[in-house]
Motif scaffolding. Structure first.
Motif, PDB file in Angstrom:
ATOM      1  N   TYR A  94      24.302 -13.285  18.692  1.00 49.62           N
ATOM      2  CA  TYR A  94      22.965 -13.295  19.293  1.00 49.62           C
ATOM      3  C   TYR A  94      21.922 -13.061  18.206  1.00 49.62           C
ATOM      4  O   TYR A  94      22.031 -12.117  17.417  1.00 49.62           O
ATOM      5  CB  TYR A  94      22.870 -12.221  20.370  1.00 49.62           C
ATOM      6  N   TYR A  95      20.927 -13.941  18.207  1.00 51.05           N
ATOM      7  CA  TYR A  95      19.859 -13.882  17.222  1.00 51.05           C
ATOM      8  C   TYR A  95      18.523 -13.668  17.931  1.00 51.05           C
ATOM      9  O   TYR A  95      18.278 -14.279  18.979  1.00 51.05           O
ATOM     10  CB  TYR A  95      19.751 -15.187  16.447  1.00 51.05           C
ATOM     11  N   CYS A  96      17.656 -12.860  17.345  1.00 50.92           N
ATOM     12  CA  CYS A  96      16.285 -12.859  17.827  1.00 50.92           C
ATOM     13  C   CYS A  96      15.435 -13.664  16.862  1.00 50.92           C
ATOM     14  O   CYS A  96      15.741 -13.770  15.670  1.00 50.92           O
ATOM     15  CB  CYS A  96      15.727 -11.456  18.034  1.00 50.92           C
ATOM     16  N   ALA A  97      14.383 -14.242  17.411  1.00 50.93           N
ATOM     17  CA  ALA A  97      13.523 -15.135  16.654  1.00 50.93           C
ATOM     18  C   ALA A  97      12.079 -14.897  17.058  1.00 50.93           C
ATOM     19  O   ALA A  97      11.797 -14.503  18.190  1.00 50.93           O
ATOM     20  CB  ALA A  97      13.913 -16.592  16.909  1.00 50.93           C
ATOM     21  N   ALA A  98      11.172 -15.154  16.129  1.00 44.61           N
ATOM     22  CA  ALA A  98       9.752 -14.902  16.372  1.00 44.61           C
ATOM     23  C   ALA A  98       8.906 -16.083  15.913  1.00 44.61           C
ATOM     24  O   ALA A  98       9.232 -16.766  14.935  1.00 44.61           O
ATOM     25  CB  ALA A  98       9.310 -13.637  15.634  1.00 44.61           C
ATOM     26  N   VAL A  99       7.823 -16.284  16.650  1.00 46.03           N
ATOM     27  CA  VAL A  99       6.848 -17.291  16.254  1.00 46.03           C
ATOM     28  C   VAL A  99       5.467 -16.800  16.663  1.00 46.03           C
ATOM     29  O   VAL A  99       5.310 -16.189  17.728  1.00 46.03           O
ATOM     30  CB  VAL A  99       7.152 -18.659  16.882  1.00 46.03           C
ATOM     31  N   SER A 100       4.484 -17.058  15.818  1.00 39.68           N
ATOM     32  CA  SER A 100       3.112 -16.689  16.138  1.00 39.68           C
ATOM     33  C   SER A 100       2.598 -17.660  17.198  1.00 39.68           C
ATOM     34  O   SER A 100       2.353 -18.827  16.920  1.00 39.68           O
ATOM     35  CB  SER A 100       2.243 -16.753  14.880  1.00 39.68           C
ATOM     36  N   ARG A 101       2.457 -17.140  18.410  1.00 38.74           N
ATOM     37  CA  ARG A 101       2.113 -18.001  19.544  1.00 38.74           C
ATOM     38  C   ARG A 101       1.406 -17.149  20.582  1.00 38.74           C
ATOM     39  O   ARG A 101       1.955 -16.142  21.019  1.00 38.74           O
ATOM     40  CB  ARG A 101       3.382 -18.609  20.131  1.00 38.74           C
ATOM     41  N   ARG A 102       0.210 -17.575  20.979  1.00 33.15           N
ATOM     42  CA  ARG A 102      -0.557 -16.776  21.936  1.00 33.15           C
ATOM     43  C   ARG A 102      -0.295 -17.189  23.384  1.00 33.15           C
ATOM     44  O   ARG A 102      -0.647 -16.463  24.305  1.00 33.15           O
ATOM     45  CB  ARG A 102      -2.047 -16.904  21.638  1.00 33.15           C
ATOM     46  N   VAL A 103       0.297 -18.373  23.568  1.00 32.46           N
ATOM     47  CA  VAL A 103       0.523 -18.864  24.931  1.00 32.46           C
ATOM     48  C   VAL A 103       1.964 -19.335  25.064  1.00 32.46           C
ATOM     49  O   VAL A 103       2.436 -20.151  24.275  1.00 32.46           O
ATOM     50  CB  VAL A 103      -0.430 -20.036  25.270  1.00 32.46           C
ATOM     51  N   GLY A 104       2.645 -18.812  26.055  1.00 34.30           N
ATOM     52  CA  GLY A 104       3.951 -19.328  26.404  1.00 34.30           C
ATOM     53  C   GLY A 104       5.072 -18.889  25.489  1.00 34.30           C
ATOM     54  O   GLY A 104       4.899 -18.077  24.577  1.00 34.30           O
ATOM     55  N   VAL A 105       6.239 -19.465  25.777  1.00 34.97           N
ATOM     56  CA  VAL A 105       7.464 -19.146  25.044  1.00 34.97           C
ATOM     57  C   VAL A 105       8.143 -20.458  24.648  1.00 34.97           C
ATOM     58  O   VAL A 105       8.624 -21.190  25.520  1.00 34.97           O
ATOM     59  CB  VAL A 105       8.430 -18.318  25.916  1.00 34.97           C
ATOM     60  N   PRO A 106       8.225 -20.769  23.378  1.00 34.91           N
ATOM     61  CA  PRO A 106       8.936 -21.989  22.962  1.00 34.91           C
ATOM     62  C   PRO A 106      10.415 -21.889  23.314  1.00 34.91           C
ATOM     63  O   PRO A 106      10.997 -20.807  23.303  1.00 34.91           O
ATOM     64  CB  PRO A 106       8.726 -22.022  21.443  1.00 34.91           C
ATOM     65  N   LEU A 107      11.010 -23.045  23.599  1.00 34.95           N
ATOM     66  CA  LEU A 107      12.392 -23.072  24.052  1.00 34.95           C
ATOM     67  C   LEU A 107      13.381 -23.590  23.016  1.00 34.95           C
ATOM     68  O   LEU A 107      14.593 -23.457  23.216  1.00 34.95           O
ATOM     69  CB  LEU A 107      12.510 -23.935  25.315  1.00 34.95           C
ATOM     70  N   THR A 108      12.894 -24.173  21.943  1.00 35.43           N
ATOM     71  CA  THR A 108      13.800 -24.764  20.969  1.00 35.43           C
ATOM     72  C   THR A 108      13.774 -23.983  19.662  1.00 35.43           C
ATOM     73  O   THR A 108      12.732 -23.461  19.244  1.00 35.43           O
ATOM     74  CB  THR A 108      13.447 -26.235  20.695  1.00 35.43           C
ATOM     75  N   SER A 109      14.924 -23.926  19.025  1.00 38.90           N
ATOM     76  CA  SER A 109      15.062 -23.093  17.831  1.00 38.90           C
ATOM     77  C   SER A 109      14.151 -23.543  16.695  1.00 38.90           C
ATOM     78  O   SER A 109      13.676 -22.700  15.914  1.00 38.90           O
ATOM     79  CB  SER A 109      16.513 -23.081  17.362  1.00 38.90           C
ATOM     80  N   ASP A 110      13.865 -24.829  16.598  1.00 40.56           N
ATOM     81  CA  ASP A 110      13.054 -25.285  15.469  1.00 40.56           C
ATOM     82  C   ASP A 110      11.593 -24.886  15.599  1.00 40.56           C
ATOM     83  O   ASP A 110      10.819 -25.073  14.652  1.00 40.56           O
ATOM     84  CB  ASP A 110      13.195 -26.792  15.255  1.00 40.56           C
ATOM     85  N   GLU A 111      11.198 -24.345  16.728  1.00 40.33           N
ATOM     86  CA  GLU A 111       9.826 -23.871  16.897  1.00 40.33           C
ATOM     87  C   GLU A 111       9.635 -22.440  16.405  1.00 40.33           C
ATOM     88  O   GLU A 111       8.512 -21.963  16.355  1.00 40.33           O
ATOM     89  CB  GLU A 111       9.425 -23.959  18.371  1.00 40.33           C
ATOM     90  N   TYR A 112      10.696 -21.773  16.056  1.00 43.74           N
ATOM     91  CA  TYR A 112      10.624 -20.380  15.630  1.00 43.74           C
ATOM     92  C   TYR A 112      10.664 -20.277  14.112  1.00 43.74           C
ATOM     93  O   TYR A 112      11.474 -20.916  13.455  1.00 43.74           O
ATOM     94  CB  TYR A 112      11.755 -19.572  16.260  1.00 43.74           C
ATOM     95  N   ALA A 113       9.781 -19.427  13.595  1.00 42.28           N
ATOM     96  CA  ALA A 113       9.629 -19.339  12.144  1.00 42.28           C
ATOM     97  C   ALA A 113      10.490 -18.252  11.514  1.00 42.28           C
ATOM     98  O   ALA A 113      10.842 -18.356  10.338  1.00 42.28           O
ATOM     99  CB  ALA A 113       8.160 -19.085  11.802  1.00 42.28           C
ATOM    100  N   TYR A 114      10.797 -17.216  12.276  1.00 40.96           N
ATOM    101  CA  TYR A 114      11.488 -16.053  11.706  1.00 40.96           C
ATOM    102  C   TYR A 114      12.721 -15.747  12.541  1.00 40.96           C
ATOM    103  O   TYR A 114      12.676 -15.808  13.772  1.00 40.96           O
ATOM    104  CB  TYR A 114      10.551 -14.841  11.675  1.00 40.96           C
ATOM    105  N   TRP A 115      13.780 -15.354  11.831  1.00 43.25           N
ATOM    106  CA  TRP A 115      15.063 -15.100  12.470  1.00 43.25           C
ATOM    107  C   TRP A 115      15.683 -13.825  11.922  1.00 43.25           C
ATOM    108  O   TRP A 115      15.542 -13.508  10.739  1.00 43.25           O
ATOM    109  CB  TRP A 115      16.026 -16.260  12.215  1.00 43.25           C
ATOM    110  N   GLY A 116      16.405 -13.129  12.791  1.00 44.17           N
ATOM    111  CA  GLY A 116      17.219 -12.032  12.340  1.00 44.17           C
ATOM    112  C   GLY A 116      18.567 -12.527  11.859  1.00 44.17           C
ATOM    113  O   GLY A 116      18.861 -13.724  11.878  1.00 44.17           O
ATOM    114  N   GLN A 117      19.409 -11.573  11.432  1.00 43.98           N
ATOM    115  CA  GLN A 117      20.708 -11.926  10.855  1.00 43.98           C
ATOM    116  C   GLN A 117      21.779 -12.117  11.931  1.00 43.98           C
ATOM    117  O   GLN A 117      22.859 -12.633  11.648  1.00 43.98           O
ATOM    118  CB  GLN A 117      21.150 -10.846   9.862  1.00 43.98           C
ATOM    119  N   GLY A 118      21.484 -11.682  13.151  1.00 47.44           N
ATOM    120  CA  GLY A 118      22.421 -11.860  14.257  1.00 47.44           C
ATOM    121  C   GLY A 118      23.283 -10.637  14.506  1.00 47.44           C
ATOM    122  O   GLY A 118      23.547  -9.845  13.599  1.00 47.44           O
TER     123      GLY A 118
END
Length: 125
Positions: A94-118
């Motif tokens: 399980y990985y957490c991911a972050a993206v600077s986004r003020r509206v909504g929640v992106p659903l695809t992994s390529d939309e996220y800029a930062y990832w943890g190690q899992g």
């Protein structure tokens, strides 16, 4: 930059519960939408659940709906994933991911800029 560190994974039996945590450091955490993805060997990374920066919006994959809850504490820079009634098919990293986004929640992994190690979650039958 945002650094993400997951914790809370482990080996459990079917029907048990786990709470994963994603601790963030770096830029103001409250500016970011956060999601949990999971991945098993040989398969693509799969969206599990996400939460908007304000926690107003949450989005759950059908496979986990009703069994997991995502929450965030912006004062602690932490997002939590409470998983109940775990099934063997929930076994994954399980990985957490972050993206600077003020509206909504992106659903695809390529939309996220930062990832943890899992963190590994293993559910035995």
């Amino acid at each position: 930059q945002v650094q993400l560190v997951e914790s809370g994974g482990g080996l459990v039996q079917a029907g048990d519960s786990l709470r994963l945590s994603c601790a963030a450091s770096g830029r103001p955490f409250s500016n970011y939408a956060i999601a949990w993805f999971r991945q098993v060997p040989g398969k693509e990374r799969e969206f599990v659940v996400g939460i908007s920066w304000s926690a107003y919006s949450t989005t759950y994959a059908d496979s986990v709906k009703g069994r997991v809850t995502i929450s965030r504490d912006n004062a602690k820079n932490t997002v939590y994933l409470q998983m109940n009634s775990l099934k063997p098919e929930d076994t994954a990293v399980y990985y957490c991911a972050a993206v600077s986004r003020r509206v909504g929640v992106p659903l695809t992994s390529d939309e996220y800029a930062y990832w943890g190690q899992g963190t590994q979650v293993t559910v035995s039958s």
